[in-house]
Design a protein around this motif. Structure first.
Motif, PDB file in Angstrom:
ATOM      1  N   LEU A   1       0.832  -1.199   0.000  1.00  0.00           N
ATOM      2  CA  LEU A   1       0.000   0.000   0.000  1.00  0.00           C
ATOM      3  C   LEU A   1       0.868   1.251   0.000  1.00  0.00           C
ATOM      4  N   LYS A   2       1.933   1.230   0.769  1.00  0.00           N
ATOM      5  CA  LYS A   2       2.838   2.376   0.812  1.00  0.00           C
ATOM      6  C   LYS A   2       3.495   2.603  -0.547  1.00  0.00           C
ATOM      7  N   ARG A   3       3.912   1.523  -1.214  1.00  0.00           N
ATOM      8  CA  ARG A   3       4.497   1.650  -2.558  1.00  0.00           C
ATOM      9  C   ARG A   3       3.477   2.198  -3.538  1.00  0.00           C
ATOM     10  N   TYR A   4       2.251   1.676  -3.463  1.00  0.00           N
ATOM     11  CA  TYR A   4       1.179   2.130  -4.333  1.00  0.00           C
ATOM     12  C   TYR A   4       0.936   3.626  -4.157  1.00  0.00           C
ATOM     13  N   GLN A   5       0.881   4.072  -2.912  1.00  0.00           N
ATOM     14  CA  GLN A   5       0.635   5.483  -2.626  1.00  0.00           C
ATOM     15  C   GLN A   5       1.784   6.363  -3.136  1.00  0.00           C
ATOM     16  N   LYS A   6       3.012   5.877  -3.045  1.00  0.00           N
ATOM     17  CA  LYS A   6       4.149   6.639  -3.565  1.00  0.00           C
ATOM     18  C   LYS A   6       4.047   6.779  -5.081  1.00  0.00           C
ATOM     19  N   PHE A   7       3.721   5.671  -5.763  1.00  0.00           N
ATOM     20  CA  PHE A   7       3.555   5.744  -7.213  1.00  0.00           C
ATOM     21  C   PHE A   7       2.417   6.681  -7.583  1.00  0.00           C
ATOM     22  N   GLU A   8       1.351   6.645  -6.817  1.00  0.00           N
ATOM     23  CA  GLU A   8       0.201   7.513  -7.062  1.00  0.00           C
ATOM     24  C   GLU A   8       0.610   8.983  -6.964  1.00  0.00           C
ATOM     25  N   GLN A   9       1.401   9.321  -5.952  1.00  0.00           N
ATOM     26  CA  GLN A   9       1.866  10.696  -5.787  1.00  0.00           C
ATOM     27  C   GLN A   9       2.748  11.117  -6.964  1.00  0.00           C
ATOM     28  N   VAL A  10       3.644  10.235  -7.376  1.00  0.00           N
ATOM     29  CA  VAL A  10       4.541  10.550  -8.489  1.00  0.00           C
ATOM     30  C   VAL A  10       3.739  10.740  -9.773  1.00  0.00           C
ATOM     31  N   ILE A  11       2.813   9.848 -10.010  1.00  0.00           N
ATOM     32  CA  ILE A  11       1.988   9.920 -11.230  1.00  0.00           C
ATOM     33  C   ILE A  11       1.145  11.191 -11.228  1.00  0.00           C
TER      34      ILE A  11
END
Length: 117
Positions: free
Chosen positions: A17-27
């Motif tokens: 979930l933390k990785r997903y949220q980081k990718f979401e922020q970058v995107i």
């Protein structure tokens, strides 16, 4: 702490979930991706309008342009990783939901047996 709170805390602490949220922020902060998403939305609207007024040539033109932009987005390595993480999270949440449903159904069944219903 309630079982609900424990479950929420457990889910929020998952590395995926933390990785997903980081990718979401970058995107969400990527100007090029935002531009391509906006372009894709605009083409999609034009495609719908062309279909509504039944313009076959325009439909083909907008569909080709839409497919090209969509392909460029879907093959972006960041988007591919993001979508993979999203799928993994969805699968995990489905499993959690099934476990909860099973536990609830068992508790209801056990309660029915105890009460004689």
């Amino acid at each position: 702490m309630s079982k609900r709170d424990e479950l929420i805390e457990m889910i929020e602490s998952l590395d995926i979930l933390k990785r997903y949220q980081k990718f979401e922020q970058v995107i969400n902060g990527d100007k090029d991706l935002k531009r391509r998403f906006s372009e894709m939305k605009a083409l999609q609207k034009q495609l719908v309008n062309a279909k509504t007024i039944q313009k076959p040539k325009a439909i083909d033109q907008f569909q080709a342009a839409y497919d090209e932009v969509r392909q460029s987005i879907e093959t972006d390595p960041m988007i591919e990783t993001y979508l993979d993480l999203q799928q993994e999270l969805n699968d995990l949440l489905k499993e959690i939901k099934e476990i909860i449903e099973t536990e609830i159904n068992q508790a209801i069944s056990n309660q029915s047996v105890i009460s004689g219903k």
